[in-house]
Design a protein around this motif. Structure first.
Motif, PDB file in Angstrom:
ATOM      1  N   ARG A 440      66.482  20.040  52.903  1.00  0.00           N
ATOM      2  CA  ARG A 440      67.070  19.200  53.952  1.00  0.00           C
ATOM      3  C   ARG A 440      68.337  19.779  54.554  1.00  0.00           C
ATOM      4  O   ARG A 440      69.346  19.097  54.648  1.00  0.00           O
ATOM      5  N   PRO A 442      69.843  20.697  57.927  1.00  0.00           N
ATOM      6  CA  PRO A 442      69.525  20.477  59.342  1.00  0.00           C
ATOM      7  C   PRO A 442      69.556  21.796  60.114  1.00  0.00           C
ATOM      8  O   PRO A 442      70.288  22.720  59.757  1.00  0.00           O
ATOM      9  N   ARG A 447      70.371  27.902  60.997  1.00  0.00           N
ATOM     10  CA  ARG A 447      71.205  28.048  59.800  1.00  0.00           C
ATOM     11  C   ARG A 447      70.876  29.306  59.009  1.00  0.00           C
ATOM     12  O   ARG A 447      71.690  29.829  58.257  1.00  0.00           O
ATOM     13  N   MET A 459      76.224  22.401  51.637  1.00  0.00           N
ATOM     14  CA  MET A 459      75.167  23.197  52.270  1.00  0.00           C
ATOM     15  C   MET A 459      74.874  24.451  51.446  1.00  0.00           C
ATOM     16  O   MET A 459      73.733  24.834  51.251  1.00  0.00           O
ATOM     17  N   ARG A 462      72.843  23.707  48.513  1.00  0.00           N
ATOM     18  CA  ARG A 462      71.445  23.516  48.892  1.00  0.00           C
ATOM     19  C   ARG A 462      70.751  24.856  49.053  1.00  0.00           C
ATOM     20  O   ARG A 462      69.581  25.000  48.696  1.00  0.00           O
ATOM     21  N   THR A 483      79.064  19.755  39.990  1.00  0.00           N
ATOM     22  CA  THR A 483      80.433  19.494  39.554  1.00  0.00           C
ATOM     23  C   THR A 483      81.461  19.823  40.636  1.00  0.00           C
ATOM     24  O   THR A 483      82.476  19.147  40.766  1.00  0.00           O
ATOM     25  N   ASP A 486      81.528  17.100  46.402  1.00  0.00           N
ATOM     26  CA  ASP A 486      82.005  15.746  46.642  1.00  0.00           C
ATOM     27  C   ASP A 486      80.944  14.738  46.231  1.00  0.00           C
ATOM     28  O   ASP A 486      79.760  15.050  46.230  1.00  0.00           O
ATOM     29  N   VAL A 487      81.388  13.506  45.941  1.00  0.00           N
ATOM     30  CA  VAL A 487      80.431  12.503  45.453  1.00  0.00           C
ATOM     31  C   VAL A 487      79.287  12.242  46.408  1.00  0.00           C
ATOM     32  O   VAL A 487      78.146  12.103  45.983  1.00  0.00           O
ATOM     33  N   THR A 488      79.573  12.188  47.712  1.00  0.00           N
ATOM     34  CA  THR A 488      78.477  11.871  48.630  1.00  0.00           C
ATOM     35  C   THR A 488      77.458  13.003  48.643  1.00  0.00           C
ATOM     36  O   THR A 488      76.255  12.769  48.709  1.00  0.00           O
ATOM     37  N   GLN A 490      77.009  15.121  46.092  1.00  0.00           N
ATOM     38  CA  GLN A 490      76.395  15.106  44.772  1.00  0.00           C
ATOM     39  C   GLN A 490      75.206  14.152  44.748  1.00  0.00           C
ATOM     40  O   GLN A 490      74.126  14.482  44.256  1.00  0.00           O
ATOM     41  N   ALA A 491      75.403  12.982  45.330  1.00  0.00           N
ATOM     42  CA  ALA A 491      74.321  11.991  45.346  1.00  0.00           C
ATOM     43  C   ALA A 491      73.112  12.558  46.074  1.00  0.00           C
ATOM     44  O   ALA A 491      71.972  12.367  45.643  1.00  0.00           O
ATOM     45  N   GLN A 492      73.354  13.278  47.169  1.00  0.00           N
ATOM     46  CA  GLN A 492      72.233  13.844  47.914  1.00  0.00           C
ATOM     47  C   GLN A 492      71.508  14.922  47.110  1.00  0.00           C
ATOM     48  O   GLN A 492      70.280  14.954  47.070  1.00  0.00           O
ATOM     49  N   LEU A 494      71.394  15.350  43.860  1.00  0.00           N
ATOM     50  CA  LEU A 494      70.685  14.786  42.717  1.00  0.00           C
ATOM     51  C   LEU A 494      69.369  14.157  43.145  1.00  0.00           C
ATOM     52  O   LEU A 494      68.339  14.353  42.506  1.00  0.00           O
ATOM     53  N   LEU A 496      67.659  14.929  45.682  1.00  0.00           N
ATOM     54  CA  LEU A 496      66.783  16.034  46.077  1.00  0.00           C
ATOM     55  C   LEU A 496      66.088  16.644  44.863  1.00  0.00           C
ATOM     56  O   LEU A 496      64.873  16.841  44.843  1.00  0.00           O
TER      57      LEU A 496
ATOM     58  N   GLU B  47      87.266  13.002  49.917  1.00  0.00           N
ATOM     59  CA  GLU B  47      86.485  14.201  49.671  1.00  0.00           C
ATOM     60  C   GLU B  47      87.204  15.415  50.223  1.00  0.00           C
ATOM     61  O   GLU B  47      88.224  15.293  50.901  1.00  0.00           O
ATOM     62  N   SER B 252      77.838   6.250  46.329  1.00  0.00           N
ATOM     63  CA  SER B 252      77.471   7.606  45.914  1.00  0.00           C
ATOM     64  C   SER B 252      77.865   7.900  44.481  1.00  0.00           C
ATOM     65  O   SER B 252      77.317   8.785  43.849  1.00  0.00           O
ATOM     66  N   LEU B 260      68.275   6.436  41.305  1.00  0.00           N
ATOM     67  CA  LEU B 260      68.761   7.612  42.013  1.00  0.00           C
ATOM     68  C   LEU B 260      68.220   7.602  43.440  1.00  0.00           C
ATOM     69  O   LEU B 260      67.077   7.917  43.686  1.00  0.00           O
ATOM     70  N   ALA B 262      69.414   8.627  47.605  1.00  0.00           N
ATOM     71  CA  ALA B 262      70.456   9.188  48.454  1.00  0.00           C
ATOM     72  C   ALA B 262      71.024   8.052  49.291  1.00  0.00           C
ATOM     73  O   ALA B 262      70.277   7.334  49.952  1.00  0.00           O
ATOM     74  N   PRO B 263      72.342   7.842  49.230  1.00  0.00           N
ATOM     75  CA  PRO B 263      72.908   6.701  49.934  1.00  0.00           C
ATOM     76  C   PRO B 263      72.993   6.900  51.438  1.00  0.00           C
ATOM     77  O   PRO B 263      73.288   5.975  52.160  1.00  0.00           O
ATOM     78  N   GLU B 264      72.769   8.111  51.925  1.00  0.00           N
ATOM     79  CA  GLU B 264      72.785   8.273  53.373  1.00  0.00           C
ATOM     80  C   GLU B 264      71.768   9.328  53.767  1.00  0.00           C
ATOM     81  O   GLU B 264      71.221  10.029  52.928  1.00  0.00           O
ATOM     82  N   ARG B 266      70.054  12.634  54.764  1.00  0.00           N
ATOM     83  CA  ARG B 266      70.419  13.938  54.223  1.00  0.00           C
ATOM     84  C   ARG B 266      70.831  14.937  55.289  1.00  0.00           C
ATOM     85  O   ARG B 266      71.384  15.975  54.997  1.00  0.00           O
ATOM     86  N   ASP B 267      70.498  14.644  56.551  1.00  0.00           N
ATOM     87  CA  ASP B 267      70.822  15.655  57.554  1.00  0.00           C
ATOM     88  C   ASP B 267      72.199  15.418  58.166  1.00  0.00           C
ATOM     89  O   ASP B 267      72.570  16.072  59.126  1.00  0.00           O
ATOM     90  N   ARG B 285      78.198   9.400  60.947  1.00  0.00           N
ATOM     91  CA  ARG B 285      77.513   9.147  59.676  1.00  0.00           C
ATOM     92  C   ARG B 285      77.326   7.656  59.431  1.00  0.00           C
ATOM     93  O   ARG B 285      76.826   7.267  58.382  1.00  0.00           O
TER      94      ARG B 285
END
Lengths: 627, 316
Positions: A440, A442, A447, A459, A462, A483, A486-488, A490-492, A494, A496, B47, B252, B260, B262-264, B266-267, B285
């Motif tokens: 994912r 974009p 890229r 990125m 990824r 690690t 950033d948290v946002t 990281q969530a993506q 994980l 994935l 962040e 997040s 689990l 993704a809260p938003e 991905r792109d 976003r």
């Protein structure tokens, strides 16, 4: 200091250089005390005497002066001038370098452009021009040689200083009330001093040579005073008829420059932290395997099965037992979490699987790693290399240091594909775009032409995952992949990984220190402490009722969101050093339940195959939990 | 009287520029204003690239602000002189090992603020160093060792001791535990909580770890892309976020037992600092964004008890 000398003299060539230059210096210092003829008084009757005549050990020159005597005085002068030039160039150049590097910005720009201009002239022309302007003479030659070498010092020291000036301890010194001068003298200088010494020791020989060159041309020492260069210059006319007059100073120049260079290289190797940390020792392509004891028999567990793995680091006479009898397995489509703190051997376990632990100093001393039943530790390099990235792939913590900074990410991806599959360039490229889409990213088509530094941390990671997926591996070993993120992000990442596992049936070994992450991603979890697995079982069971005191207390240390302001639980003490493990349970010194038995012998496993714990006093009997 | 009063503080960095290019500008911190009461801990969570480190470095005088004013206990500080700041506000760095000069003994490191900020004489210094060292629970024999002999947790305590030696009123803690192991992290956090009470200190605690910030702070400030998007009481902020970004952060954070997802999308990509979007920086976003968000920059306004958010369409 004694450590430095030991390192220096371990290098034989450097030791030879040190001995030769030491002897030469000693003789040069003692010259005025030696009973030799006056070097400057001509005796034309004795012109061009051959060596080994009575009274003239090395013969005489074109004016009948004793060559041995002139050689001693000349060496003395040349050494003095060379060392003085090195000191002057070193002091001025380093000062310029430190000032430019510390202040940066405009000051740096102005100073360094000036230095660049100085460097734009061929150095010998510059030296000639300076001597021409100041007039011939040894002192002026010294100034010229020092001046042309200043840029070398300035640039080297500036480079080192720029790196140091950005370090936090410089900011800390400013906050402690130190002014610029004080910071330069007390914070920066002690850190660049070794670089200055290195630069001086490697250039002193060169400067002696340059001074000799100027003297040879008649621009340095003026007759009748001898230095090595002027002796050569005077002997030039009799090169054929009386070669000894030029050979004698020539050999001395050779000896001095050679020995200084050998010593200088030795000093650099001993002082330079990069070389000292073993940058010159190239690790082998596969970790050294020296298994003592029997190789465990295959037990048909899992796709990837680590059995009683032992990996050690042999540094000098110390043995760091990084991994001790670790057994783990992972099935297709399963995610296994390894939870541990730094220094617990979790990364070494992961790297041992594909023989990626650097050897020396790493050695795998026991156990087996079976992939589909085949023992990877016994596999040939060729077969291991075929599996690296193709069957078992890695994702590392820091994508910036795993991606090559000078290649476009697309090229790195296609290379990863073509390393295992003979695909034409455009097919591999199409596959790379597809991979970037799969993780994912974009605008994958554009890229793909980016360099790693043009991407954000998320990125880049990824891309790291895309590269791990490039050859459709069966197992992915992810070492703290989120690690640094950033948290946002990281969530993506994980989610994935979780999708990939479900879609492609990937087996994932996920190494982290974060229980929350493991709880979300992994079915099973193993907790490591000091190179051993202390507890292993289903994630739900361990999170609900941790059996090992370490697991329980580590979980308590992690603050959970939504708990409000509070005091956090801590584990007193520090993890043990793996070169000096206590007998028995390594956690015993920090454990509130420890008894004498814990510190005595090996702790057996308790529980069944599903939930095991390595503890004499578990919080719960693991069997009960299951029931 | 509040310990720290910041008004309209901002920082713009010039970027690029050269012979052929016109230099651009990155607004690392857009004008921010806030106050911190004496004895309070203000958490700053955000962040990478949100401007939290630039803000912190301005507060201790390591970077000169472009605009704005910093007042500590009523005294305005408007010169970028680190030494003048040093006696009032100190900094604890993220990487404990890199913040200690490898060529100096611990004693020399802790001595510096006493010597240069307070002009303390040699014999008085020794006693004071011993006192400070005891308060961070380190043995006095460590004083004559070099930084590389210490592990992360100990090194960070030395960093805290150095900051304490300046006898500041305020300490800026920039990710002080993120380089430490979990089991050691809590030791350092608890020590800092004790010191705050003991010396009546005021803390600014910067971190990217939501749970840690929540556990140590009284109030929390959330910067995004250089501006403060939300500020409120620690116990309420992540429970009832008003700004969609705060909400995204809270969603997040990995939490045991949460599925689990993704809260938003991905792109989504972060806004480009060289080419900042007009209006709300989060609009690209944000699931709640409307036309208005793309044109008008929202201002911080009170929403609920002690909570402010900069959003045109706040969450209830």
């Amino acid at each position: 200091m004694s450590g430095f000398l030991k390192l220096l003299f371990r290098n034989r060539l450097a030791a030879v250089g040190a001995v030769i230059i030491g002897l030469i210096c000693l003789v040069a210092l003692a010259t005025p005390l030696l009973p030799r003829a006056d070097p400057d008084v001509p005796a034309t009757a004795d012109r061009f005497q051959r060596p080994f005549r009575p009274g003239h050990l090395l013969g005489t020159d074109h004016l009948g002066r004793d060559l041995a005597s002139r050689l001693l005085w000349g060496t003395r002068l040349s050494l003095a001038v060379g060392v003085a030039a090195a000191l002057i160039a070193g002091t001025i150049g380093s000062t310029i370098g430190i000032v430019a590097g510390y202040f940066g910005g405009r000051i740096d720009n102005v100073i360094m452009r000036g230095v660049d201009m100085l460097m734009a002239f061929p150095y010998i022309l510059l030296a000639l021009a300076i001597v021409a302007a100041l007039g011939p003479g040894l002192m002026n030659a010294l100034i010229a040689v020092a001046a042309v070498n200043i840029p070398f010092f300035a640039r080297n020291i500036r480079g080192v200083t720029v790196g140091l000036a950005g370090r936090e301890f410089i900011d800390a010194a400013r906050l402690a009330g130190k002014g610029h001068t004080r910071i330069i003298l007390t914070e920066l200088l002690p850190n660049v001093a070794s670089m200055i010494v290195i630069a001086m020791s490697t250039t002193a020989g060169w400067m002696i040579l340059e001074t000799a060159g100027l003297s040879f041309l008649g621009l340095g020492s003026q007759p009748p005073v001898a230095d090595l260069g002027s002796m050569l210059g005077e002997a030039r006319a009799a090169l054929i008829t009386s070669p000894h007059t030029s050979v004698v100073p020539g050999v001395m120049i050779f000896l001095i420059v050679m020995s200084i260079n050998l010593l200088g290289d030795g000093v650099r190797n001993a002082l330079d932290p990069r070389l000292r940390s073993g940058a010159l020792t190239r690790p082998r392509a596969v970790t050294l395997v020296e298994r003592r004891g029997a190789i465990p028999a295959a037990d048909q567990k899992g796709l990837l099965n680590i059995q009683d793995l032992e990996t050690q680091f042999h540094v000098g006479d110390r043995v760091y037992r990084a991994v001790n009898a670790v057994s783990l397995h992972v099935n297709p489509g399963e995610a296994l979490g390894i939870i541990a703190e730094s220094g617990s051997g979790k990364s070494v376990t992961a790297l041992s699987v594909m023989g990626l632990v650097a050897s020396p100093p790493g050695v795998i001393t026991g156990g087996a790693v079976r992939y589909e039943g085949e023992d990877l530790l016994a596999a040939t390099y060729r077969s291991l290399r075929e599996k690296r990235g193709d069957k078992v792939a890695y994702i590392f913590q820091d994508p910036l240091s795993t991606l090559h900074p000078l290649f476009r990410v697309g090229d790195q991806l296609t290379e990863a594909i073509q390393a295992h599959h003979k695909e034409p360039d455009d097919a591999a490229r199409a596959r790379a775009v597809e991979l970037l889409k799969a993780v994912r990213i974009p605008n994958a088509e554009s890229r793909i032409r980016n360099y790693p530094h043009q991407m954000s941390g998320g990125m880049r990671q990824r891309v790291g995952i895309a590269m791990a997926l490039a050859n459709d591996p069966e197992v992915i070993i992810a070492d703290e992949p989120t690690t640094a993120l950033d948290v946002t992000v990281q969530a993506q990442i994980l989610s994935l990984l979780d999708d990939l596992r479900r879609e492609r049936g990937l087996a994932i070994i996920f190494i982290t220190h974060d229980f929350d992450v493991v709880a979300q991603l992994c079915e099973r979890v193993a907790v490591m402490y000091a190179g051993k697995i202390v507890e292993e079982g289903p994630t739900g069971a361990i999170l609900a009722q941790p059996a090992h005191p370490y697991t329980r207390r580590l979980m308590a240390c992690l603050p959970e969101l939504g708990g409000g302001k509070r005091r956090l639980a801590a584990i007193p003490g520090l993890p043990p050093v793996v070169s000096d493990l206590p007998p028995g349970c390594a956690f015993a010194p920090r454990c509130d339940k420890a008894t004498a038995a814990c510190r005595a012998g090996e702790i057996p496993f308790d529980g069944d195959a599903a939930h095991r714990v390595h503890c004499l006093h578990p919080e719960f009997a693991p069997m009960e939990v299951l029931a | 009287m509040s310990a720290l009063d910041v008004t309209e503080l901002s920082k713009t960095f010039p970027v690029g520029g050269g012979l052929l290019h016109k230099p651009g500008a990155v607004r690392a911190v857009r004008p921010v204003s806030f106050t911190v009461e004496t004895g309070e801990t203000l958490g700053i969570v955000g962040e990478s690239g949100c401007g939290k480190s630039t803000l912190a470095r301005m507060l201790v005088g390591l970077i000169e602000p472009t605009t704005g004013q910093i007042e500590i206990e009523g005294k305005p500080l408007d010169n970028a002189d680190a030494a003048a700041f040093g006696k009032l506000i100190q900094y604890v760095f993220q990487d404990p090992v890199s913040s200690l000069n490898p060529r100096k003994t611990i004693r020399q490191i802790i001595e510096a603020p006493l010597k240069y900020l307070h002009g303390m004489a040699g014999d008085v210094r020794a006693g004071r160093i011993a006192e400070i060292f005891a308060s961070v629970n380190l043995r006095e024999e460590f004083l004559d060792r070099y930084p590389h002999e210490f592990c992360g947790g100990q090194a960070q305590r030395i960093g805290i001791a150095r900051a304490l030696a300046a006898a500041p009123r305020i300490m800026v803690l920039d990710e002080p535990v993120s380089a430490l192991d979990v089991s050691v992290q809590a030791q350092v956090l608890n020590l800092m909580a004790d010191l705050r009470g003991q010396f009546n200190l005021t803390y600014l605690f910067i971190s990217h770890d939501l749970a840690v910030v929540e556990a140590v702070s009284d109030r929390i400030m959330v910067p995004y892309f250089g501006s403060v998007v939300e500020i409120g009481r620690a116990e309420d902020l992540f429970k009832t976020p008003r700004h969609p970004y705060t909400n995204l952060l809270a969603d997040s954070a990995p939490v045991v037992g949460r599925a689990l997802t993704a809260p938003e999308q991905r792109d989504t990509e972060l806004p480009d600092p060289l080419n900042p979007p007009p209006g709300c920086a989060f609009a690209g976003r944000c699931p709640r964004a409307t036309e208005r968000c793309l044109t008008a920059e929202p201002k911080l306004r009170p929403l609920g008890d002690d909570q402010l958010a900069a959003c045109h369409h706040p969450l209830d």
